[in-house]
Each structure stands twice: as structure tokens, then as C-alpha cells.
Design an enzyme around this catalytic site. Sequence first.
Site, PDB file in Angstrom:
ATOM      1  N   CYS A 196       0.819  -1.265   0.058  1.00  0.00           N
ATOM      2  CA  CYS A 196      -0.027   0.016   0.080  1.00  0.00           C
ATOM      3  C   CYS A 196       0.922   1.174   0.021  1.00  0.00           C
ATOM      4  CB  CYS A 196      -0.931   0.059   1.183  1.00  0.00           C
ATOM      5  SG  CYS A 196      -0.012   0.348   2.834  1.00  0.00           S
ATOM      6  N   CYS A 212      44.138 -13.509  -8.783  1.00  0.00           N
ATOM      7  CA  CYS A 212      43.502 -12.845  -9.661  1.00  0.00           C
ATOM      8  C   CYS A 212      41.967 -12.751  -9.468  1.00  0.00           C
ATOM      9  CB  CYS A 212      43.178 -13.648 -10.995  1.00  0.00           C
ATOM     10  SG  CYS A 212      44.939 -13.923 -11.539  1.00  0.00           S
ATOM     11  N   ASP A 219       9.540  26.261 -33.194  1.00  0.00           N
ATOM     12  CA  ASP A 219      10.786  26.727 -34.236  1.00  0.00           C
ATOM     13  C   ASP A 219      10.235  26.679 -35.602  1.00  0.00           C
ATOM     14  OD1 ASP A 219      13.302  27.341 -35.104  1.00  0.00           O
ATOM     15  OD2 ASP A 219      13.275  24.985 -35.545  1.00  0.00           O
TER      16      ASP A 219
END
Length: 816
Positions: free
Chosen positions: A16, A86, A500
Site C-alpha cells: 500500500c 586474480c 521553431d
Amino acid sequence: MNDPQTLTLGVTQLSCASCVGRAETVLRAVTGVVVADVNLAAETAKLQVSPDFAATDAVAALDTAGYPAALNTTRFTVENLSCASCVGRVERAVSDVPGVVSAAANLANDELTVVSIDAHVTPSITTAAAKAGYPVTLIADDHPAPDDTKAAEAATLKQMTVIAAMLTLPVFILEMGGHMIPAFHHWVMSTIGMGTSWTVQFVLTTIVLAWPGRQFFTKGIPALAKAAPDMNSLVALGSGAAWTFSTVALFAPAILPDGTQTVYFEAAAVIVTLILLGRYLEARAKGRTGDAIRKLVKLSPQTALVERDGTFTPTDVDSIITGDVIQTRPGERIAVDGTVTAGTSYVDESMITGEPVPVEKTTGAALVGGTINGNGALTYTATKVGADTTLAQIIRMVSDAQGAKLPIQDLVNRITLWFVPAVMAIACLTIIAWLVFGPSFSFALVAGVAVLIIACPCAMGLATPTSIMVGTGRAAELGVLFRRGTALQTLSQVQTVAFDKTGTLTKGRPELTDFETLNGFRHDDVLRLVASVEAQSEHPIAAAIVRAAKAHGLTLTPPDDFTAITGYGAKATVAGHEILVGADRLMAREQIAIDVPHTKFGEQGKSPLYAAIDGKLAAIIAVADPIKPSSKTAIAALHDLGLSVAMITGDNAATAQAIASQLNIDTVVPEVLPDGKVAAIQSVQQNGTQTAFVGDGINDAPALAASDVGIAIGTGTDIAIEAADVVLMSGDLRGVVNALHLSQKTMRNIKQNLFWAFGYNALLIPVAAGVFYPLFNLLLSPALAAGAMALSSVFVVTNALRLRWVNAPMTEDARS
């Protein structure tokens, strides 16, 4: 200082609007979170975060608040993994990416598993791993897709609803059947007896609450213990109170006052069943609010024919890089954005632009990924791939807009934050009032439970976001992209639309509009000679004349002795004829009389030129930037909507006024330099007039940003699009009308939802509390309250889904 980064994470167990407010509160308290907006309909939270943000903090905060984050698990193959060091390096590099919760590399199978709060951080993960020296490649995800997740949620709710209904039906018949049919009541009493009937109801109702209804208690009671009650708390309190009272009445009736020993097992069971039914229907409906995004995602093909070592090989689209050469066969979807290098075909771009007419594509034409190739074969070079494609940008824009929070939502949030506690207080006051003035304790309990159940604020929380999701999705299908969701509300309030001129109202390049031959000369002969001269010039007007000649299929002849006469025109010899092309002053200088009227061209905003052959006036030529076919009908439609229309242009006043007269434009602001458009917009906005500005060029970007709503033509520049709030995927100005129509429809839909949600609570809470009982002997039972509450949420989501079928008011047929 780094700009805030935007992340989107899924949030679960939102039921809610109160949940939304609490989730936002806890997220905003997390270190590094600048902005947090939670969307109930999408079940997401949009965060703007600073570099010191840690995703684990956000996840922990949501877990503590009872709204766990929906985490994304992604797997990658890793290169160059050779040792444990690594592993540690790649894990640390990826873990530092904002939005990543954890990263675990496996040396044995060279895989990296990343848990993140945002599925869209994959590119950042790839970049970080590569920088650390360990390139990664995404492995196809075998987890459920969002569609599958929603479907699984609806399936679970359906199963629980069916179980609850099967268990509730006997309880309802045993209790309510006796009230409705006296003979049935006597039959029950004479066969199994009241004690056995109540015991059966107790057993079945207890199973309903402990199994299908368990979710309300496991979520609602902890929320209540944290002093942050939500919808689940109201249901748990209401159904739990009815069950507890009934259980006491069954097993320890002496505790209750005389005359109050009755049971409400059917109310507790029906409450849970009806609310589960409502949630199931709501989940099904909510699953359809994201249809637009899903349709867009499905537009992208999985593979394409890509040139590898001289042959076209089926290749995964994710492996395509910029510069790859791709072949598309008839009927296939274009894989990525590109430029045609060979072939001719017509491409259906309707799913991107909303334009129904296929577009011809020849060498040099741009292609958009996801569109459908027609009957021809095309070879093209990839120009944009992955997240940079037009389709990916559209999906991102629509997704962003769907997650937006409109200004109108702020009021809803402020109300719902205190709404649930207020309802609980009203329920307590109702019980106290009826204990003092009412006939019995059980009467007071019924009224209090009804208040708790009727007032769950689900509908209020869903009212706005569901409409936004469906409205913006439908807009995208019609070629209108709301880049900012807030534009939905602002655009619906616009009073003036300013345009424009060049490239927006007009096509943006000069074209030959009139070519009138004189003194017995033939049209094609004169056009061929004039175009042969103009082919030597780079002026846009010259290019327009050359295009017109080629469109007529005329073959041009290279001229001799070509001379450009600055400020006048050009002079050359073509096929033995002396040709003059230029303004009236060139004819005057060469003593060639202009004895025909030509003022009409200037009045129409056209530039008149003249051509003379061998000293005799041969033609009067008019060149202009033509008005787009859709401009006039679009402006007429805006007027019909009661809006005023303005034009802002750098053209001189006479030309601007000529265009304005043809289009019936109300206000003209001419001779505006590129840096003066913002001031021009501000002049239109005087007296608080809400103004939208429509433009397409780089010089329009400041005006698009300064207006109340900036609308960019999608065929314009990227800079203009980035500055705009709304993007029209086609250059057709009917899209402006469609955008206004969709915004107005969506806002009307939101207001309908909010009216229903607030009106429903305002009307039915007093009814549930029993204010009409003294006058009409009317008291709302908890079961009916549960049904009404469930119906309100379903109504709101279903009403929002109506936006899926909103039609564009201006279609192809509407163009003049």
C-alpha cells in the site's frame, strides 16, 4: 565533485501507499542516497546516489524495514583467471561498482557471479573488470524473466485464493445460511448442533488464517511491532480480532458479557479470502501495465547475419560491434542501428515512430534496430549497438518515465504516511464509542473490524503509478516518448505551444516550389539549362533546383565559362546558350526587362529568382523551405483544443508573417538570434502562461530546457532530444497533438483513480464505523468491507489499463 548516479532496484512486499512512504524514508537515511523514489505499481525504487553509497547498506535497510530488495544475480565468464590473487582482484574491482552487493569469482570454471540491486549495472561491471585486466562476458541468464516472476506471483495468489475459498465456503454456509434461511438454521441445530457448527467453523477458519492468510500476519504483525503499520497490519488486526473473539466465545464464553457470546468466524475467513482474491486480480492487472516495455524488448532480434572472414554468419546480436557489416533478408528485423551500404527496400518503422507507412531505404539511409525489413535485401554497417541503439534508448526513456513521480503524487504520499495510523485510531474510537452507546461488545467489535478492513490504502498508492506506467507505455507505441514522467502532468496544463520554424514547421531545406516559363520557352528545357548552371554552386537554393531537375529525370550538361556573381547570381554557357540565373538586380544589371508580376512569391514567404537565356527572360523561379504537410492540420487541432500557437524564428518579419498567415499562427516572434530564443520563450510565458516549445536543432536546446515542457522532434539533433521532456519519434507535428491528448487522458485517468480511492475511503469509513446505524439500522459487516476494499484496488488498476486502448486523435488520414 561527481554527479549523482541513478540506480533502480526492485522492492518486494509493498502492499500500500504507506509502505511506499516507509521504504522511501529508510532509503533516504542510507549514506550516499541523494534521492529515493519508490513506485508501488512497478515495485521499484529509483535512487540517485553519490560515490560513498554502498548497495549493501540499502539492502540491509530495506530488509530491516520489512521490504526486502529484489536482487539480481548475473553470471559472467572471466578471462585471465590463473590464481587465487586474480580471483581477489576481479572480485574487489567489481564490488566497487555502485549497485553491486557482492561478487564471487570461481577459479575452477572461470565464472564470476555478481549480485546487484540494479540489473542495468552490467555495462559498469564489464568496464570495471576489463580495467582490472579480467575481461568478462555475460552468460545468458537462466533465472525467471520479469514476465515469469509476475506470472508466478499471480499463480501463487490464485492457488491460495482457491484454497481459502474452498475452506471458507462451508464456514459461510454454516453461519450465514442460518441467518438467511431459518429452516436451514433449524436443520443445523437439530442435526449437528450449534457447538459442533462453531467447532467446524473454528477449525476451517484457523486453517484459512494459518495457511493462505499467513502472509498477512507474518508481514503485518512485525510492521505493527515496529510502529509502522501497513495494509497487512490492518488485515491481520481485523481478521485476528474476529477470530480471537469468536474463539473465546466458543471455548470460554463465561469471559464475555451475557448476551455477547456469538462467533464471527465467517467474517475472519471471508476477509482473508476476498482480499486474496483482490490481490490475485490486482497482480494479473499489474502484470499488464508493463506490456509496452515487454513489446519493445521483444522487437530486438537475437541473431543476425554478420560478415565474418568474408562470409555472412549467424551471430548473436550482443556480439555485434560498431563497424560490423550486417545483411538483412526480406521480412527480418533490423538487428542494430546502421547505415545502408547496398540494396533497396521499404522498412516498417511503425513500432518505433508510430508512422504506419513503410519508409524507402537506399544506400546511405539510416536504419533503426528492431524495425522490420520489407521485400528487399539490405546490407548495412552497424553504427550503434547495445545500449546505444535507438531501441535501447527508447526502452530506457519509457522505463524512466514509468518510474516517475508526478507532483500530484506528493499530496497522496503526505496523506498516506499517516493514513494507516489514523485508521487504527478511528477503529479504536469506534469500538470505544459503541461500547459506551451501543447494544453490545460484539457490535462494537464488528464496527471496529469493519473500519480496519475497509480503509486499506492500496487503491491510493496504485492510483498514480499505474496510470503513468500504462499511459507512457501507450504513448511510446504511438511514437511519443516522455523522457521525464513529470511532463505528463505539466503538458496537460499547457496553454500555449510555441514552434521553431525551420525543420519543425517546415521541412528544413529549400525546395523548388514554382517554375513558370515565359516567352515561349519549354519547362524541361529551361529547368535542364538552369540546373546545369546551378550544379556548379554549393548554395542551398542551387541544390534545390538541381534536385528538382533530377526528380524530373533530366540529364545535366557541364557548363562552360561558369562565373559566380556575388550578391547577384551566376552566369554560364551551356550547350551554346548564355544562361543567367539570379535575383532581379542581376536581370536589371544585364538590362533584361522583368515585365511580369512577381510580388505574390514574397507574400507567400518564397524567394523569387529569374532565369534568362540568350538575353531573353525565360523563367521566374521560386524557392522556399516548404511547410510540412502535417503542420496546418496539427495547428488547427491545437486551436480546437483551446490552445494558442506561437512561432519563434530567425527569419525576417515579412517571411515569418507569411508562414504564420498560411498556418493561422496566433503570435509571431521573428528575427530571433539563436541565443535569444530563451528570452522569446520567456516573453510568451508572461502572465504565468504555461508554454510548450517544439524544436529540432542544436540552437533549440536552451529554449527546450527553458520552456515548461520541451518537445523535441525525433528527427532532430541528439542535443535537442537530450534537452527535451518529450520526444516525437517522427518529424510529423501531429505527434504534438497526440502527446497533448495522451497527457490529458492520463491525467484524467489519474484524477479518476484518486477520486475513487479517496472518495471510497471518505464515504465508507463512516459507514463501517456505524454512523448510519441510528438512522437506518445499517451496519457494514467486515466481510462486505473486505470485498469492497479488494474491489477498490482492482478498480483502480483496471481503470488505468483502459489507457492501453487510447487512440491517437491525429492519424495518417488527418494530414492535409
